[in-house]
Design a protein around this motif. Sequence first.
Motif, mmCIF file in Angstrom:
data_model
loop_
_atom_site.group_PDB
_atom_site.id
_atom_site.type_symbol
_atom_site.label_atom_id
_atom_site.label_comp_id
_atom_site.label_asym_id
_atom_site.label_seq_id
_atom_site.Cartn_x
_atom_site.Cartn_y
_atom_site.Cartn_z
ATOM 1 N N ALA A 111 -26.844 23.598 -1.008
ATOM 2 C CA ALA A 111 -25.831 24.643 -0.939
ATOM 3 C C ALA A 111 -25.423 24.781 0.523
ATOM 4 O O ALA A 111 -26.249 24.630 1.423
ATOM 5 N N VAL A 112 -24.148 25.056 0.733
ATOM 6 C CA VAL A 112 -23.632 25.290 2.075
ATOM 7 C C VAL A 112 -23.076 26.702 2.108
ATOM 8 O O VAL A 112 -22.275 27.087 1.252
ATOM 9 N N ILE A 113 -23.519 27.458 3.096
ATOM 10 C CA ILE A 113 -23.027 28.813 3.298
ATOM 11 C C ILE A 113 -22.354 28.840 4.662
ATOM 12 O O ILE A 113 -23.009 28.630 5.686
ATOM 13 N N PHE A 114 -21.044 29.058 4.662
ATOM 14 C CA PHE A 114 -20.292 29.139 5.913
ATOM 15 C C PHE A 114 -20.270 30.571 6.415
ATOM 16 O O PHE A 114 -19.972 31.499 5.661
ATOM 17 N N GLU A 115 -20.550 30.728 7.685
ATOM 18 C CA GLU A 115 -20.478 32.014 8.368
ATOM 19 C C GLU A 115 -19.518 31.875 9.540
ATOM 20 O O GLU A 115 -19.461 30.823 10.176
ATOM 21 N N PRO A 116 -18.760 32.930 9.850
ATOM 22 C CA PRO A 116 -17.739 32.815 10.884
ATOM 23 C C PRO A 116 -18.273 32.766 12.315
ATOM 24 O O PRO A 116 -17.611 32.243 13.209
ATOM 25 N N THR A 117 -19.464 33.299 12.545
ATOM 26 C CA THR A 117 -20.002 33.337 13.908
ATOM 27 C C THR A 117 -21.448 32.869 13.929
ATOM 28 O O THR A 117 -22.153 32.928 12.902
ATOM 29 N N ALA A 118 -21.881 32.445 15.091
ATOM 30 C CA ALA A 118 -23.272 32.034 15.267
ATOM 31 C C ALA A 118 -24.210 33.202 14.985
ATOM 32 O O ALA A 118 -25.250 33.028 14.334
ATOM 33 N N GLU A 119 -23.845 34.380 15.447
ATOM 34 C CA GLU A 119 -24.701 35.554 15.257
ATOM 35 C C GLU A 119 -24.903 35.852 13.768
ATOM 36 O O GLU A 119 -26.018 36.121 13.323
ATOM 37 N N LEU A 120 -23.829 35.793 13.005
ATOM 38 C CA LEU A 120 -23.935 36.059 11.573
ATOM 39 C C LEU A 120 -24.712 34.943 10.862
ATOM 40 O O LEU A 120 -25.503 35.202 9.957
ATOM 41 N N PHE A 159 -23.733 18.315 -2.329
ATOM 42 C CA PHE A 159 -23.373 19.728 -2.289
ATOM 43 C C PHE A 159 -23.118 20.239 -3.709
ATOM 44 O O PHE A 159 -22.292 19.695 -4.436
ATOM 45 N N ARG A 160 -23.830 21.278 -4.091
ATOM 46 C CA ARG A 160 -23.710 21.854 -5.433
ATOM 47 C C ARG A 160 -23.122 23.259 -5.415
ATOM 48 O O ARG A 160 -22.617 23.728 -6.415
ATOM 49 N N SER A 161 -23.240 23.944 -4.286
ATOM 50 C CA SER A 161 -22.706 25.301 -4.150
ATOM 51 C C SER A 161 -22.125 25.463 -2.752
ATOM 52 O O SER A 161 -22.686 24.951 -1.782
ATOM 53 N N LEU A 162 -21.027 26.184 -2.694
ATOM 54 C CA LEU A 162 -20.367 26.476 -1.423
ATOM 55 C C LEU A 162 -20.050 27.958 -1.388
ATOM 56 O O LEU A 162 -19.440 28.489 -2.319
ATOM 57 N N VAL A 163 -20.479 28.609 -0.321
ATOM 58 C CA VAL A 163 -20.184 30.021 -0.109
ATOM 59 C C VAL A 163 -19.433 30.133 1.207
ATOM 60 O O VAL A 163 -19.856 29.567 2.219
ATOM 61 N N ILE A 164 -18.329 30.851 1.180
ATOM 62 C CA ILE A 164 -17.596 31.146 2.406
ATOM 63 C C ILE A 164 -17.688 32.650 2.601
ATOM 64 O O ILE A 164 -16.987 33.419 1.939
ATOM 65 N N ASP A 165 -18.580 33.055 3.476
ATOM 66 C CA ASP A 165 -18.768 34.471 3.774
ATOM 67 C C ASP A 165 -17.694 34.880 4.780
ATOM 68 O O ASP A 165 -17.422 34.148 5.728
ATOM 69 N N GLU A 166 -17.083 36.017 4.559
ATOM 70 C CA GLU A 166 -16.002 36.494 5.407
ATOM 71 C C GLU A 166 -14.930 35.412 5.590
ATOM 72 O O GLU A 166 -14.655 34.952 6.692
ATOM 73 N N PRO A 167 -14.329 34.964 4.473
ATOM 74 C CA PRO A 167 -13.404 33.827 4.523
ATOM 75 C C PRO A 167 -12.214 34.014 5.450
ATOM 76 O O PRO A 167 -11.749 33.039 6.038
ATOM 77 N N ASP A 168 -11.754 35.227 5.623
ATOM 78 C CA ASP A 168 -10.623 35.442 6.533
ATOM 79 C C ASP A 168 -10.981 35.014 7.950
ATOM 80 O O ASP A 168 -10.155 34.458 8.670
ATOM 81 N N ASP A 169 -12.228 35.233 8.355
ATOM 82 C CA ASP A 169 -12.681 34.819 9.691
ATOM 83 C C ASP A 169 -13.095 33.360 9.732
ATOM 84 O O ASP A 169 -12.825 32.648 10.688
ATOM 85 N N VAL A 170 -13.780 32.872 8.700
ATOM 86 C CA VAL A 170 -14.244 31.485 8.668
ATOM 87 C C VAL A 170 -13.066 30.524 8.731
ATOM 88 O O VAL A 170 -13.111 29.510 9.432
#
Length: 151
Positions: free
Chosen positions: A64-73, A137-148
């Motif tokens: 699974a891939v989880i995208f986060e907009p910032t290093a801190e997040l 890759f079986r799952s993709l999450v885009i957290d805070e997609p407007d920023d990512v």
Amino acid sequence: MYEEVILNQLEEQGLKPPTLIQQRTYQLVKEGENLLALAKTGTGKTLAYSLPVLERIKKIGGQAVIFEPTAELAVQVSSVLAPYAAALGLKTLGLIGSGNRQRQLEKLRQRRPAILVATPGRFFDILTAGKLQPANFRSLVIDEPDDVLEF
């Protein structure tokens, strides 16, 4: 709802029963459905997407891939995920632009993580270097997609 090992982890951390966002998204995420979910800060969004993703990957394999907009997040989400992933016998890895690229590549090769928490730039850097297998890759999450999606 959650697997017993996840419930035990939640209990150890003193977390209450699932929040509304967690209840409404759990089954959909676990089944791999496409989903856009909105909720206010502090309502448990990170666990709403991450726990069913962990259970899904445990069941079907792959990554699974989880995208986060910032290093801190990305660091924050990685630390939240770690005990739950470990309870399920899964490994996680942060692919974070501010981190040491070579060390991340070594961990990617050695650990073979099931969950990648990534900032977009570092993810695509490692992907285009041929170090990731998109077929896994079986799952993709885009957290805070407007920023990512701004990168």
